[in-house]
Design an enzyme around this catalytic site. Sequence first.
Site, PDB file in Angstrom:
ATOM      1  CE1 TYR A  19       4.352   5.075  -1.636  1.00  0.00           C
ATOM      2  CE2 TYR A  19       3.207   4.196   0.288  1.00  0.00           C
ATOM      3  CZ  TYR A  19       4.452   4.474  -0.396  1.00  0.00           C
ATOM      4  OH  TYR A  19       5.669   4.224   0.296  1.00  0.00           O
ATOM      5  CG  ASP A  35       4.362   2.521  -8.559  1.00  0.00           C
ATOM      6  OD1 ASP A  35       4.673   1.164  -8.730  1.00  0.00           O
ATOM      7  OD2 ASP A  35       4.395   3.078  -7.384  1.00  0.00           O
ATOM      8  CB  ILE A  68       4.967  -1.359  -7.195  1.00  0.00           C
ATOM      9  CG1 ILE A  68       6.023  -2.095  -6.219  1.00  0.00           C
ATOM     10  CG2 ILE A  68       3.614  -1.033  -6.292  1.00  0.00           C
ATOM     11  CD1 ILE A  68       6.412  -1.044  -5.061  1.00  0.00           C
ATOM     12  CE  LYS A 113       4.828  -2.323  -1.406  1.00  0.00           C
ATOM     13  NZ  LYS A 113       4.568  -1.992  -0.252  1.00  0.00           N
TER      14      LYS A 113
END
Lengths: 473, 482
Positions: free
Chosen positions: B152, B237, B239, B277
Amino acid sequence: MLSAKITCNSHGQDSSYFIGWEAYEKNPYDEIKNPNGIIQMGLAENQLSFDLLESWLQNNPQPAAFKNHNDQSIFKELALFQDYHGLPAFKNALVRFMSDIRGNTVTFNPNNLVLTAGATSANETLMFCLANPGDAFLIPTPYYPGFDRDLKWRTGAEIVPIQCSSLNGFRITKSALEEAYKQAEKQNLKVKGILVTNPSNPLGTSLSLHELDLLVNFISTKNIHLISDEIYSGTVFNSPSFISIMDVLKNRNLVNTEIAKRVHIVYSLSKDLGLPGFRIGAIYSNDELVVSGATKMSSFGLISSQTQYLLSEILSDNKFTKMYLSENRRRLKERHEMLVQGLQKSGIRCLQSNAGLFCWVDMRHLLSSKTFEGEIELWKKIVYEVGLNISPGSSCHCSEPGWFRVCFANMSEEILVLAMQRVITFVESTVKKNSQSRHQQLLNRNASRRTKSLPKWVFELSFQRELIATDER
Amino acid sequence: MEVALNNNKFLSNIATNDGHGENSPYFDGWKAYDTNPYHPQNNPTGVIQMGLAENQLCFDLIQEWIGRHPQASICTPQGDFGFKEIAIFQDYHGLPQFRAAIANFMSRVRGSRVKFDPDRIVMSGGATGAHETLAFCLANPGEAFLVPTPYYPGFDRDLKWRTGVQLLPVVCESSNNFNVTLEALEKAYDNATESNIKVKGLLLTNPSNPLGTFFDKETLETLVSFINDKNIHLICDEIYAGTVTSHNEFVSIAEILQESPNICKHNLIHIVYSLSKDMGFPGFRVGIIYSYNDTVVNIARKMSSFGLVSTQTQHMVASMLLDNDFVVKFINESRTRLENRHDMFTRELAQVGIGSLESNAGLFFWMDLRRFLKESTFESEMAFWRIIINEIKLNVSPGSSFHCSEPGWFRVCFANMDDETVTVAVSRITSFVLKNKMLEIKTKAKKQCWQKNLHLNLSSRRLEDILSPHSPLNSPMLRAQN
């Protein structure tokens, strides 16, 4: 294993400011459940005007329910809105509100406003934008203890105090400014700017025109920045009326100059509207690079769109905001009077103040020794024996021991009255104790003084005045 | 110019450098979209936004819940927790019910296979704030985190910009589906050591952005052993944990620790989470750090003062996510809709011979457009990307902005639009492919076909067609693969 930031204590949480909070948490006053508990007077909160906000919410239920004026749900739009430029309607309403507070003598451009999660984030972000690690900002003492964390912890910036003295009501002087600058140079620190809180926390006073002019002259000569934290600007309840740094720039024809570009304002709705939980902060700058940089950094602490929307509706109701501002000021003024007079009954004076949610209280005459140890000793007595959590001046980096910040807007009237009663009781017993030991000393020094024929209270009062007189030498 | 230079002297290095990362092409596409956004009625030829990893598929469910629970958002004085109490609450521990709700939601997203302790939940200004805070806690300026590529683009800003920390790539390749190998990890670690850079941790996004894949249990265990051996931190992460499509079960690092508590020192493990998300709430800024290290929890909590979640939002989220009936229904329905959308796209694109990395999670595909590049270079990738934006009118994200080591890959988001827009997007892609006389290849879009073979799934006869010297698809990459 972990970073140096974890293991240092620049977060400031070992300071007495926070220790007092902890003592309160363990033994909080409750009218019914714990009437002997500690009364919280160390929290600069504005709890006086919630009824006004609550009634607005009842009359305008849509914004909090994610609905627009046509009663349609805009939940999805808000949930998805993460643009760091912020909700335009909110920024427009906020700058209008800021202008109202300043009596509309200045206007603010919403494009120069950066939204942040509280003033805590705003101050840190400005430091990241203006100072490199090791650079310094000058701050007049006494100052808000949180600055040690907000300005220094993760940024690596330094604070050098501008020492202010009770001799002139803690006003900023030219020599104090220059002395601070010299001190920074001595420590090999590059001074990048000055940060003032106006109105001041903990003093509760607003900066005079003279002080503001001094500051503008100084930053102009030294080519440095000025940050004006105006978080209490809406709490000015007495004359002199508030003079914003923007007023000064305007009146001196400095708008659109290089100097104006180095002046930045921090604001928040935590104090004026009493909404610290909602994390509404802002940076206002005339320098587009600062605005641009700070905007990008605001990604680390944006304001929830849900909250931006609610506040955009509240602040757009101009009739309400005008009413709120004046009624809030009136209530603050009343409460301030209560505290000042209540303390006066105990022979305790406050620095004359026209703003804020607290008084800067002079308890030097109650110290057993005129040292910071004496101050902490007195403070502990007040917290644990009297049952009031107030903030000792040393936690605000005051250069003189014996001053305390006492908040008045975060409790009901009844509790404030109770707190004042506790103070009277405490002072009476302290004066008695001190007088018993000092009385003897005085008698020995001044054998011809005739005191026995006078009533006791006269002796006590004159004795106190004598103590004060010796202090102020 | 002179004024700007003077200003540079007045401002900090951080304020005037490029560390904000916004000069990356990742953001150029956004700008193109912003100036010419698609709208079915007002601007039907505008650019369709497929560069934004948002989850817009389940707002109807949420809106319906909000409608039935006005007390969650109105903060009435009559409620248990009136407006005043919420508005003055600024304790950085967060509302207890908020932490309980988040712990509950995180657990259910993982099929209730693990429990989370509400006292380890620390707020942050979105996952953006969470990453920066963890970097401040775990590393000093100059020290580094290893991060598998592609990753990302926001990480460059979040972990490096104001912290002074470095990110070093662990290169992953298409030849093995971009899996993270022990070899690649060791190589990255050794490179750092040779350059005198101290590695403080490994950052994984699981499920991965931009790949849309998640680690299997074995790989996760390997990674955990690696960080334990090197005595470095592991930031996971997670998410996208709730975006794993139906019939696939994501393995969280929390499950690894629960199942094999002795696999590593728990002090090294930290999870980043957010509601942006899984629930589609990026505007509400609900970021979470969940650390198994007590000191980190303590200090991150103090740092959370710089990015607390608005109590107005905490209150609403708490009400919603403590409603277990709603939570269970939402998670299941969301996964089903994501799967449907995911399958719709893959099917349509496969029909025109566009392949992507097989994925079971995320809000995007990692699309293989290598055969459309003139040359296997990043310049060609950028050139083709401009064609996608300007001619096909889709904003997608070029692989180079994700630090991918190989040109030709693009991240294409699919969950941030309605069904009609999907149809329009697909038809634009289809038209482009046909117009440019690319092969129209009908394939069987069965999942197992994509498993090991990243190329177009073709019968061998078709493969020869592609390799013919007359074919415009005679790219060196194709040749090399064979």
